[in-house]
Motif scaffolding. Structure first.
Motif, mmCIF file in Angstrom:
data_model
loop_
_atom_site.group_PDB
_atom_site.id
_atom_site.type_symbol
_atom_site.label_atom_id
_atom_site.label_comp_id
_atom_site.label_asym_id
_atom_site.label_seq_id
_atom_site.Cartn_x
_atom_site.Cartn_y
_atom_site.Cartn_z
ATOM 1 N N PHE A 113 -9.484 81.370 -43.160
ATOM 2 C CA PHE A 113 -8.286 80.566 -42.923
ATOM 3 C C PHE A 113 -7.646 80.913 -41.581
ATOM 4 O O PHE A 113 -7.212 80.019 -40.847
ATOM 5 N N VAL A 114 -7.568 82.200 -41.266
ATOM 6 C CA VAL A 114 -6.974 82.622 -39.997
ATOM 7 C C VAL A 114 -7.766 82.038 -38.825
ATOM 8 O O VAL A 114 -7.186 81.562 -37.841
ATOM 9 N N LEU A 138 -6.890 78.471 -38.615
ATOM 10 C CA LEU A 138 -5.548 78.339 -38.056
ATOM 11 C C LEU A 138 -5.580 78.476 -36.539
ATOM 12 O O LEU A 138 -4.998 77.654 -35.810
ATOM 13 N N SER A 173 -7.109 75.466 -34.944
ATOM 14 C CA SER A 173 -6.206 74.313 -34.964
ATOM 15 C C SER A 173 -5.160 74.428 -33.862
ATOM 16 O O SER A 173 -4.823 73.429 -33.209
ATOM 17 N N ASN A 221 -4.355 67.310 -33.358
ATOM 18 C CA ASN A 221 -4.296 67.729 -34.760
ATOM 19 C C ASN A 221 -4.555 66.556 -35.688
ATOM 20 O O ASN A 221 -5.228 66.701 -36.716
ATOM 21 N N VAL A 259 2.414 80.342 -43.245
ATOM 22 C CA VAL A 259 1.094 80.846 -42.881
ATOM 23 C C VAL A 259 0.605 81.872 -43.894
ATOM 24 O O VAL A 259 -0.557 81.868 -44.314
ATOM 25 N N ALA A 263 -2.579 81.323 -46.232
ATOM 26 C CA ALA A 263 -3.698 82.257 -46.152
ATOM 27 C C ALA A 263 -4.063 82.784 -47.533
ATOM 28 O O ALA A 263 -5.243 82.931 -47.873
ATOM 29 N N LEU A 270 -7.381 72.739 -44.741
ATOM 30 C CA LEU A 270 -7.283 72.828 -43.276
ATOM 31 C C LEU A 270 -6.872 71.484 -42.684
ATOM 32 O O LEU A 270 -6.061 71.423 -41.754
ATOM 33 N N PHE A 284 -3.232 71.006 -43.244
ATOM 34 C CA PHE A 284 -2.478 71.836 -42.301
ATOM 35 C C PHE A 284 -2.359 71.136 -40.952
ATOM 36 O O PHE A 284 -1.281 71.099 -40.348
ATOM 37 N N ASN A 285 -3.452 70.554 -40.477
ATOM 38 C CA ASN A 285 -3.415 69.845 -39.194
ATOM 39 C C ASN A 285 -2.559 68.588 -39.278
ATOM 40 O O ASN A 285 -1.863 68.245 -38.313
#
Length: 433
Positions: free
Chosen positions: A13-14, A17, A20, A136, A322, A326, A350, A353-354
Motif C-alpha cells: 500500500f505504501v 501511495l 500515486s 489521479n 493514510v 494502510a 488504490l 484512493f486516487n
C-alpha cells in the motif's frame, strides 16, 4: 504467515501511495515544463530529504513523510501592486502574503523573467494545476476498468441459490412456512438450486437487476428458461402477488414494502466480469458516491470525534487516513479469499484512493490545486469583461492575497487529518468483524 501477509499488504500500500503521489506531481511537472515554466524541485513526500538527484534544472527526490508531494515552480504569485516582491509590514496577514510571494521568487535566476508561472495565460495555468488531479483520475479510471473487466466484482447473479417452499410476505420477516401459506410458484414449477435463469418470457436476461424487475412486473403465467446441467429447460410458473421490499432507482432496499409479482427463490452471489458499458456505468456510480462522500465529510466529524476521544464505535463508512488505509491494505492480504480477489480488492482500494485525491484536490480552495484553478478562472473572466467593456487590462489576479485564507483552510485540514489519525489508531476501520 498471517502477520507476514499483513505487513506485506501495508508495504505494498505504501508503494502504491508513493506511486500515486509521484504520478500526481508528474502531471504538474510535465505540463509546467511543456509551457516553459522553470521547475527547480520535484519531491515526493514532506520533511527531511531521503534521496535526491538533479537532472537538468530540476532536483528530483523522496522525502521522509509520505503524506503528499510537490513541485516548486518559479513565480507562482505576481509581484505586489508596487512591483516589489516583498514589503515591510507589521500586519501578520500582510506578512503571510509577502512570505508566500517571496518564497515564489527565492530561486529566481537571471533569464527566468519569462519563465514565471503567473506570466502564463490563464488557460495554461489551469492545465498545469489540473494536470495533477487529472493524472489521479486517469489512474483511477484505468484501474477501475481493468479490475471490473479482468477480475470482475462480487454481484448477485441469476443463478438460483435456494428455492422457497411457500409464499411469505417479506413484511412478516419469517423464514418458516405456516399452514395455509400457498406454495411458491418457483417450487411448483420445478425450479432447482443451481439453475441459471437465462430468459424470462422469451426475453434474454443478463443480470439480476433486469430479472428482478421483470419478475416484479409480472403476475400470472410466465415462461422461465434456465440452464441446468448443460442443457436448456423451460419452466412455466404462475407468478402471484406478494409483499416485497421497495427498491430505489439504484436497486437498493428503501425499508418500505410494495405489492409486486413473486416467483420465490434466492439468487446466488458470485464474481462477475463486466463488459465495457457495464464497467463504465459501475465506475460512474462509484464517482457519484465519492462526490457524495466528500460533500458529507463535515457530517462525519462528530462520529470521528466520539471514536477517537470518546466511547463511540467507528462507523463502517467513516473517513480513513493514510494509517487507516494502510491497515486495511494489510488486512486485504489476510482475507480468506482467492489470491486473485485479494489483488482485485487491493487495486480497487488504490483506485478509490486516487479518485479521492482527484475530488479533494479539485476543491476551489487554496492551497489546493482547485484554489489556483479558481484564481486563474477569475483572472480570465475579469480580463475578458474588461476587454469587452474596453477598459484597461486589470492584470494578473494576485492569488497571494488569499494566503491568510489558505492558512486557515490548511489549519482545518491539518486538524481533520490529526482527528482521522487518532481514530485510525484508537478505533480503526476493519474489513471484517
Amino acid at each position: 504467515m498471517t502477520t507476514l501477509m499483513f505487513v506485506l499488504g501495508i508495504l505494498i500500500f505504501v508503494v502504491g501511495l508513493l506511486f500515486s503521489i509521484a504520478w500526481h506531481e508528474l502531471g504538474h511537472l510535465s505540463t509546467a515544463k511543456m509551457f516553459g515554466i522553470r521547475v527547480p524541485q520535484y519531491m515526493v513526500g514532506f520533511g527531511p530529504t531521503l534521496w535526491s538527484r538533479r537532472r537538468g534544472e530540476t532536483e528530483y527526490g523522496i522525502k521522509a513523510i509520505p503524506l503528499g508531494g510537490y513541485i516548486r515552480m518559479i513565480g507562482m504569485f505576481p509581484p505586489g501592486d508596487d512591483g516589489r516582491i516583498r514589503q515591510r509590514s507589521t500586519s501578520p496577514f500582510r506578512g503571510m502574503i509577502e512570505d508566500a510571494r517571496a518564497a515564489a521568487y527565492e530561486e529566481l535566476r537571471p533569464g527566468d523573467e519569462k519563465r514565471l508561472f503567473y506570466t502564463r495565460k490563464p488557460w495554461k495555468r489551469i492545465i498545469v494545476m489540473a494536470a495533477g488531479p487529472g493524472m489521479n483520475l486517469i489512474l483511477a479510471v484505468a484501474i477501475f476498468l481493468g479490475v471490473l473487466m479482468s477480475f470482475g466484482i462480487n454481484q448477485t447473479t441469476t443463478t438460483v441459490a435456494q428455492v422457497a417452499e411457500c409464499v411469505v410476505p417479506q413484511s412478516e420477516q419469517r423464514d418458516e412456512c405456516r399452514a395455509g401459506d400457498p406454495a411458491a410458484p418457483a417450487a411448483e414449477a420445478g425450479l432447482k438450486a443451481g439453475d441459471t435463469i437465462v430468459a424470462f418470457n422469451g426475453e434474454p436476461v443478463t443480470g439480476w437487476s433486469e430479472l428482478q424487475n421483470a419478475i416484479r412486473d409480472t403476475t400470472g403465467p410466465a415462461r422461465v428458461t434456465v440452464e441446468r446441467d448443460g442443457t436448456t429447460v423451460d419452466l412455466y410458473p404462475t407468478l402471484i402477488e406478494n409483499q416485497v421490499a421497495k427498491l430505489d432507482d439504484d436497486g437498493y432496499v428503501e425499508g418500505e414494502f410494495v405489492t409486486a409479482g413473486f416467483l420465490g427463490f434466492t439468487p446466488a452471489g458470485g464474481i462477475v466480469k463486466q463488459d465495457f458499458p457495464q464497467a463504465v456505468s459501475y465506475m460512474g456510480d462509484i464517482m457519484v458516491s465519492g462526490l457524495d462522500a466528500l460533500i458529507g465529510l463535515p457530517g462525519k466529524i462528530p462520529g470521528l470525534w466520539d471514536a477517537a476521544l470518546g466511547n463511540g464505535e467507528r462507523e463502517a463508512d467513516s473517513p480513513v487516513g493514510v494509517v487507516g488505509a494502510a491497515r486495511v491494505g494489510g488486512e486485504v492480504f489476510t482475507l480468506d479469499i482467492p489470491a486473485s480477489q485479494q489483488v482485485a480488492t487491493f487495486l480497487f482500494m488504490l483506485a478509490a484512493f486516487n479518485l479521492s485525491l482527484f475530488l479533494f484536490n479539485m476543491l476551489p480552495l487554496l492551497p489546493l490545486d482547485g484554489g489556483h484553478i479558481a484564481g486563474a478562472l477569475w483572472e480570465s473572466a475579469r480580463r475578458n469583461v474588461a476587454r469587452a467593456l474596453r477598459r484597461p487590462d486589470p492584470g494578473p489576479f494576485d492569488v497571494a492575497k488569499l494566503m491568510p485564507v489558505a492558512y486557515v483552510v490548511a489549519g482545518i485540514f491539518i486538524c481533520f487529518t490529526l482527528l482521522v489519525l487518532a481514530a485510525d489508531i484508537v478505533s480503526p476501520v476493519r474489513l471484517a468483524g
